[in-house]
Design an enzyme around this catalytic site. Structure first.
Site, PDB file in Angstrom:
ATOM      1  N   HIS A  23      -4.363 -42.253  58.348  1.00  0.00           N
ATOM      2  CA  HIS A  23      -5.066 -43.460  58.796  1.00  0.00           C
ATOM      3  C   HIS A  23      -4.895 -44.663  57.877  1.00  0.00           C
ATOM      4  O   HIS A  23      -5.361 -45.747  58.182  1.00  0.00           O
ATOM      5  CB  HIS A  23      -6.553 -43.184  58.979  1.00  0.00           C
ATOM      6  CG  HIS A  23      -7.290 -43.066  57.676  1.00  0.00           C
ATOM      7  ND1 HIS A  23      -7.238 -41.941  56.906  1.00  0.00           N
ATOM      8  CD2 HIS A  23      -8.061 -43.945  57.003  1.00  0.00           C
ATOM      9  CE1 HIS A  23      -7.962 -42.131  55.812  1.00  0.00           C
ATOM     10  NE2 HIS A  23      -8.472 -43.339  55.846  1.00  0.00           N
TER      11      HIS A  23
HETATM   12  C1  UD1 Z   1     -12.284 -47.096  56.726  1.00  0.00           C
HETATM   13  C2  UD1 Z   1     -12.172 -47.371  55.228  1.00  0.00           C
HETATM   14  C3  UD1 Z   1     -11.231 -46.352  54.590  1.00  0.00           C
HETATM   15  C4  UD1 Z   1     -11.648 -44.933  54.927  1.00  0.00           C
HETATM   16  C5  UD1 Z   1     -11.707 -44.811  56.439  1.00  0.00           C
HETATM   17  C6  UD1 Z   1     -12.106 -43.431  56.869  1.00  0.00           C
HETATM   18  C7  UD1 Z   1     -12.306 -49.709  54.555  1.00  0.00           C
HETATM   19  C8  UD1 Z   1     -11.528 -50.846  54.027  1.00  0.00           C
HETATM   20  N1  UD1 Z   1     -11.593 -48.677  54.975  1.00  0.00           N
HETATM   21  O1  UD1 Z   1     -11.021 -47.324  57.317  1.00  0.00           O
HETATM   22  O2  UD1 Z   1     -11.283 -46.507  53.193  1.00  0.00           O
HETATM   23  O3  UD1 Z   1     -10.725 -44.036  54.386  1.00  0.00           O
HETATM   24  O4  UD1 Z   1     -12.677 -45.762  56.921  1.00  0.00           O
HETATM   25  O5  UD1 Z   1     -12.167 -43.330  58.250  1.00  0.00           O
HETATM   26  O6  UD1 Z   1     -13.515 -49.763  54.553  1.00  0.00           O
HETATM   27  N2  UD1 Z   1     -12.677 -47.612  64.821  1.00  0.00           N
HETATM   28  C9  UD1 Z   1     -13.159 -47.001  65.945  1.00  0.00           C
HETATM   29  N3  UD1 Z   1     -14.345 -46.336  65.868  1.00  0.00           N
HETATM   30  C10 UD1 Z   1     -15.082 -46.294  64.734  1.00  0.00           C
HETATM   31  C11 UD1 Z   1     -14.592 -46.927  63.591  1.00  0.00           C
HETATM   32  C12 UD1 Z   1     -13.393 -47.582  63.642  1.00  0.00           C
HETATM   33  O7  UD1 Z   1     -12.538 -47.032  66.985  1.00  0.00           O
HETATM   34  O8  UD1 Z   1     -16.169 -45.668  64.729  1.00  0.00           O
HETATM   35  C13 UD1 Z   1     -11.379 -48.331  64.894  1.00  0.00           C
HETATM   36  C14 UD1 Z   1     -11.590 -49.766  65.307  1.00  0.00           C
HETATM   37  O9  UD1 Z   1     -10.450 -50.203  65.960  1.00  0.00           O
HETATM   38  C15 UD1 Z   1     -11.703 -50.462  63.983  1.00  0.00           C
HETATM   39  C16 UD1 Z   1     -10.612 -49.724  63.224  1.00  0.00           C
HETATM   40  O10 UD1 Z   1     -10.767 -48.356  63.644  1.00  0.00           O
HETATM   41  O11 UD1 Z   1     -11.550 -51.833  64.045  1.00  0.00           O
HETATM   42  C17 UD1 Z   1     -10.685 -49.779  61.752  1.00  0.00           C
HETATM   43  O12 UD1 Z   1     -11.973 -49.379  61.306  1.00  0.00           O
HETATM   44  P1  UD1 Z   1     -12.452 -49.826  59.847  1.00  0.00           P
HETATM   45  O13 UD1 Z   1     -13.836 -49.368  59.589  1.00  0.00           O
HETATM   46  O14 UD1 Z   1     -12.177 -51.284  59.688  1.00  0.00           O
HETATM   47  O15 UD1 Z   1     -11.438 -49.100  58.895  1.00  0.00           O
HETATM   48  P2  UD1 Z   1     -10.916 -47.591  58.867  1.00  0.00           P
HETATM   49  O16 UD1 Z   1      -9.492 -47.619  59.195  1.00  0.00           O
HETATM   50  O17 UD1 Z   1     -11.785 -46.680  59.640  1.00  0.00           O
END
Ligand code: UD1
Length: 370
Positions: free
Chosen positions: A215
């Protein structure tokens, strides 16, 4: 409660939930000293990424839910800051506890410090040296304004001393995520024969399988880089079936760019903690770019091949079961080949203080310093 210290514990994303569970369990034993409230920023909001962990890890419903997920880094961080400030004004905490290195960690620590509260950072001092990682920026900024540093491995202490922090502020306590791992493992072992949704698949794969997670933005955001990595994964799956437990951001990029997966790669939705643990603990190897999984596999001695060029958790490589291979296809294939040959597995030992008692050390320190 008049003389008790007021705490806020902040969590926002999946890897935070495993870390707050043991701290909350421990704080419940010290209600005489601490009056605490739980804040969920909503950075992760899907049931699969959030609610199931609260239920499964025994985390109480949050007292404050900020509903600040989605958007760009700046939008997400800004929203959390704005909404967390209101909570701090209302609750007037003496101390805010943040964990890990996600955007919620960064946002909450800045707001807490400016609101005049002390900040405790759990999992402080880790450094990858790679400023292209959003988490590295979050770690550095959070640590710059932290008052009490709770550190999981000796490299964290070295990094913080090098950055000029007072040794008296640094506490090497072990790892709350490993506390949680042992706690959940004991529950899992107390119910043998439990059926998970993956059980039928696991039976099919009784001859051995690997577990894959991906991821990190550096691996998945660029469709060309992701296609190249998946091409190697497809090759690995010819020798070892792979269960690919896929993060929503990775799933959407695979789908959008129609990246082909070989028949030996089985796609699975994000899994609840217990179900995921039940898979990876018996895997012949784990391929990952996760930070936490490098550590959990080390704690149980499961071979881990990390698809990154660097790690902020070097003890998993020096002492544990982890090897770093980056995204170089020949290195990945070589590492898998070595792992699958009997007698070629690397030796692994459990890091110091990864013994399941980190949360109790943290609360002990907080009783002393506050
Ligand atoms: C975040 C953390 C990362 C951690 C990861 C674990 C930061 C910078 N990154 O990354 O360190 O290793 O979580 O999962 O804080 N999304 C969904 N559903 C959710 C959450 C996210 O669909 O419940 C999708 C959305 O498109 C969202 C994207 O994932 O915009 C990114 O989510 P985000 O929380 O920004 O970062 P992660 O990649 O999950």
């Amino acid at each position: 409660m008049t003389n008790s210290k007021k705490l806020l514990i902040v969590a926002g994303a999946r890897p935070n939930f495993m870390k707050i569970a043991p701290i909350l369990r421990e704080l419940k034993l010290h209600q005489d000293v601490f009056d605490w409230r739980l804040v969920h920023t909503g950075q992760h909001y899907d049931k699969d990424m959030s609610t199931v962990f609260f239920e499964e890890l025994g985390i109480p419903a949050p007292d404050f839910y900020l509903d600040a997920g989605g958007g760009t880094h700046a939008q997400q961080t800004g929203r959390i800051m704005e909404r967390f400030e209101v909570v701090c004004q209302k609750w007037q905490p003496d101390l805010v506890i943040v964990v890990g290195d996600v955007n919620s960690t960064l946002a909450a620590s800045i707001v807490a410090k400016k609101a005049g509260s002390k900040v405790a950072h759990v999992e402080a001092g880790l450094r990858s040296g790679d400023m292209s990682m959003p988490e590295e920026i979050n770690r550095i900024v959070t640590d710059a304004i932290t008052d009490y540093f709770f550190v999981t491995e000796p490299s964290g202490i070295d990094n913080l001393i090098r950055e000029g922090h007072e040794p008296s502020q640094l506490f090497f306590v072990g790892h709350v995520m490993i506390d949680n791992l042992y706690h959940q493992l004991s529950i899992l072992e107390s119910r043998p024969g439990h059926q998970f949704s993956t059980s039928p698949l696991k039976r099919e794969l009784e001859t051995g399988y690997g577990v894959l997670t991906l991821h990190r933005p550096s691996n998945v955001d660029d469709p060309v880089a992701l296609s190249n990595l998946i091409a190697v994964i497809n090759q690995v799956s010819v020798h070892l079936p792979l269960l690919f437990v896929v993060h929503p951001r990775t799933a959407s990029i695979i789908e959008r760019h129609e990246i082909g997966l070989a028949s030996g790669v089985h796609l699975l939705r994000p899994l609840p903690y217990m179900e995921f643990l039940n898979l990876w603990k018996d895997a012949r190897l784990v391929l990952t770019d996760s930070g936490g999984l490098q550590e959990e596999t080390t704690a149980l001695g499961v071979p881990c091949i990390t698809l990154r060029e660097n790690t902020e958790r070097p003890i998993t490589v020096t002492d544990g079961s982890n090897v770093l291979v980056g995204s170089d296809s020949s290195k990945i294939l070589r590492a898998v080949e070595l792992q699958l040959q009997s007698g070629k597995q690397r030796e692994s030992r459990k890091p110091e203080l990864w013994d399941g008692a980190a949360a109790s050390r943290i609360v002990e320190v907080l009783r002393r310093v506050l």
